[in-house]
Design a protein around this motif. Structure first.
Motif, PDB file in Angstrom:
ATOM      1  N   SER A 161      -7.895 -19.669  24.793  1.00 41.16           N
ATOM      2  CA  SER A 161      -9.002 -20.130  25.015  1.00 41.16           C
ATOM      3  C   SER A 161      -9.284 -21.221  23.993  1.00 41.16           C
ATOM      4  N   PRO A 162      -8.462 -22.119  23.820  1.00 46.22           N
ATOM      5  CA  PRO A 162      -8.691 -22.781  22.653  1.00 46.22           C
ATOM      6  C   PRO A 162     -10.091 -23.573  22.366  1.00 46.22           C
ATOM      7  N   ALA A 163     -10.730 -23.876  23.611  1.00 45.94           N
ATOM      8  CA  ALA A 163     -12.083 -24.637  23.499  1.00 45.94           C
ATOM      9  C   ALA A 163     -13.150 -23.252  23.042  1.00 45.94           C
ATOM     10  N   GLN A 164     -12.845 -22.253  23.110  1.00 41.06           N
ATOM     11  CA  GLN A 164     -13.791 -21.216  22.858  1.00 41.06           C
ATOM     12  C   GLN A 164     -14.619 -21.439  21.600  1.00 41.06           C
TER      13      GLN A 164
ATOM     14  N   VAL B 160      -6.345 -16.046  21.736  1.00 38.44           N
ATOM     15  CA  VAL B 160      -6.861 -14.932  22.483  1.00 38.44           C
ATOM     16  C   VAL B 160      -8.013 -14.911  22.820  1.00 38.44           C
ATOM     17  N   ASP B 161      -8.668 -14.660  24.066  1.00 42.81           N
ATOM     18  CA  ASP B 161      -9.932 -14.324  24.325  1.00 42.81           C
ATOM     19  C   ASP B 161     -10.152 -12.857  23.992  1.00 42.81           C
ATOM     20  N   MET B 162     -10.979 -12.419  23.026  1.00 41.32           N
ATOM     21  CA  MET B 162     -11.092 -11.037  22.907  1.00 41.32           C
ATOM     22  C   MET B 162     -11.992 -10.593  23.752  1.00 41.32           C
ATOM     23  N   SER B 163     -12.699 -10.994  24.784  1.00 44.23           N
ATOM     24  CA  SER B 163     -13.452 -10.492  25.898  1.00 44.23           C
ATOM     25  C   SER B 163     -12.415  -9.828  26.771  1.00 44.23           C
ATOM     26  N   ARG B 164     -11.289 -10.384  26.910  1.00 40.59           N
ATOM     27  CA  ARG B 164     -10.384 -10.042  27.692  1.00 40.59           C
ATOM     28  C   ARG B 164      -9.355  -9.006  27.424  1.00 40.59           C
ATOM     29  N   GLU B 165      -9.472  -8.540  26.304  1.00 38.13           N
ATOM     30  CA  GLU B 165      -8.648  -7.626  25.513  1.00 38.13           C
ATOM     31  C   GLU B 165      -9.027  -6.269  25.774  1.00 38.13           C
ATOM     32  N   PRO B 166      -8.008  -5.400  26.408  1.00 39.32           N
ATOM     33  CA  PRO B 166      -8.527  -4.046  26.453  1.00 39.32           C
ATOM     34  C   PRO B 166      -8.548  -3.440  25.129  1.00 39.32           C
TER      35      PRO B 166
ATOM     36  N   PRO C 241     -12.602  -3.859  15.102  1.00 40.52           N
ATOM     37  CA  PRO C 241     -13.778  -4.266  14.722  1.00 40.52           C
ATOM     38  C   PRO C 241     -14.208  -5.465  15.775  1.00 40.52           C
ATOM     39  N   ALA C 242     -15.648  -5.326  15.719  1.00 40.49           N
ATOM     40  CA  ALA C 242     -16.390  -6.451  16.600  1.00 40.49           C
ATOM     41  C   ALA C 242     -15.987  -7.940  16.100  1.00 40.49           C
ATOM     42  N   VAL C 243     -15.284  -8.550  17.138  1.00 39.67           N
ATOM     43  CA  VAL C 243     -14.811  -9.941  16.646  1.00 39.67           C
ATOM     44  C   VAL C 243     -15.383 -10.939  17.436  1.00 39.67           C
ATOM     45  N   SER C 244     -16.205 -11.971  17.161  1.00 39.95           N
ATOM     46  CA  SER C 244     -16.510 -12.812  17.831  1.00 39.95           C
ATOM     47  C   SER C 244     -15.607 -14.379  17.670  1.00 39.95           C
ATOM     48  N   HIS C 245     -15.150 -14.322  16.155  1.00 43.67           N
ATOM     49  CA  HIS C 245     -14.302 -15.503  15.973  1.00 43.67           C
ATOM     50  C   HIS C 245     -13.050 -15.154  16.557  1.00 43.67           C
ATOM     51  N   ASP C 246     -12.857 -15.729  17.941  1.00 40.25           N
ATOM     52  CA  ASP C 246     -11.550 -15.607  18.518  1.00 40.25           C
ATOM     53  C   ASP C 246     -11.114 -17.075  19.022  1.00 40.25           C
ATOM     54  N   GLY C 247     -10.386 -17.121  20.185  1.00 43.31           N
ATOM     55  CA  GLY C 247      -9.790 -18.220  20.420  1.00 43.31           C
ATOM     56  C   GLY C 247      -8.705 -18.727  19.667  1.00 43.31           C
TER      57      GLY C 247
END
Length: 297
Positions: A26-29, A248-254, A60-66
């Motif tokens: 998700s490079p554009a995220q 990596v899009d963390m919202s898609r990670e189990p 941990p809660a991670v919003s800085h992904d892509g």
């Protein structure tokens, strides 16, 4: 080399191969100039292979992904009892160098809590970006040979983990002096462990590759950098350490596997049995010893 179960890893000379091949890219995220709320900084025994990431209470809660989060293939080595970790590491580094691979250190905390629950880290090494799990297995096999053929190594494990790969920058009148002041204060080493610094024109850049950082930890480090530079936290920019490859899009990670429940110790079991016995005798008709009754009257 044979494989064993993913969470049965018994080891840890970890070599994290930077593999930009995992997760949904998700490079554009997140753009290279991430939102102001971001900002952290940094600078013979049998041999078997196993394929298998922030430790403690879980991811941990991670919003800085892509592109700021990368998937890594890692190799974990557990020396045999009585063996010293120096020899396996030297062997692995020599084998890697012969193949043009440069290894670097990475913290063991990149492994899942369920694995770390029963593993004691030994040596941690990382392969360069672009490496894969298959290459990790191949390197381990070339270094240690068939199972049981290399003395001093009990287990070798291969796993896939997630890491933060970050670059933080802040403008400063004297970037070199700022780097020294930050190092003396210790906020980055306390929060992140290892990190790198470089001077880029009139700015200090800090790079970090390691276990995923929570948003709150990222912000606290960002505040520390801003304080040293005499600016606002919003002036500390956060970007991917590299803008190429797949993120990596963390919202898609189990979610990672949970830590296993601790098994009751023999002492606990004994105490529990004793208490149960006491409860049974107290709730029923007390057992009497003929001699005891006679002597009591």
């Amino acid at each position: 080399m044979g494989r064993v179960g993913a969470l049965g890893a018994a080891a840890l000379l970890v070599l994290a191969l930077s593999a930009c091949t995992g997760g949904a890219p998700s490079p554009a995220q997140l753009s290279p100039t991430a939102a102001p709320t971001a900002g952290a900084v940094q600078s013979a025994a049998p041999v078997s292979l196993e394929t298998g990431t922030d430790v403690g209470n879980g991811r941990p809660a991670v919003s800085h992904d892509g592109l700021m989060v990368r998937r890594r293939a890692v190799i974990a080595i557990h020396p045999a009892e009585g063996g010293k970790p120096g020899a396996p590491r030297a062997r692995l580094e020599q084998t890697a160098a012969a193949g043009g691979i440069v290894l670097s250190d990475i913290p063991p905390d990149v492994l899942e809590p369920a694995i770390l629950e029963h593993l004691a880290p030994e040596l941690i090494l990382a392969l360069p970006p672009g490496s894969t799990s298959d290459e990790a297995e191949n390197l381990a096999e070339r270094a240690f040979g068939p199972e049981g053929s290399y003395p001093g190594v009990e287990h070798v494990h291969v796993a896939s983990v997630l890491v933060h790969d970050l670059k933080f920058s802040v403008a400063a009148a004297d970037p070199a002096a700022l780097a020294a002041a930050i190092a003396e204060e210790g906020i980055l080493s306390d929060a992140l462990g290892n990190y790198g610094t470089s001077v880029d024109g009139g700015a200090l850049a800090v790079t970090y590759t390691g276990p995923l950082l929570s948003d709150s930890l990222v912000e606290s480090v960002r505040n520390g950098m801003a304080r040293g530079a005499g600016v606002q936290p919003a002036d500390v920019t956060l970007a991917p350490r590299s803008t190429t490859g797949e993120g990596v899009d963390m919202s898609r990670e189990p979610e990672p596997a949970p830590e296993p429940e601790p098994e009751p110790s023999a002492e606990d079991s004994g105490t529990h049995s004793h208490e149960e016995a006491g409860d049974d005798s107290g709730s029923g008709t007390p057992a009497t010893t003929p001699g005891a009754d006679d002597s009591g009257h």
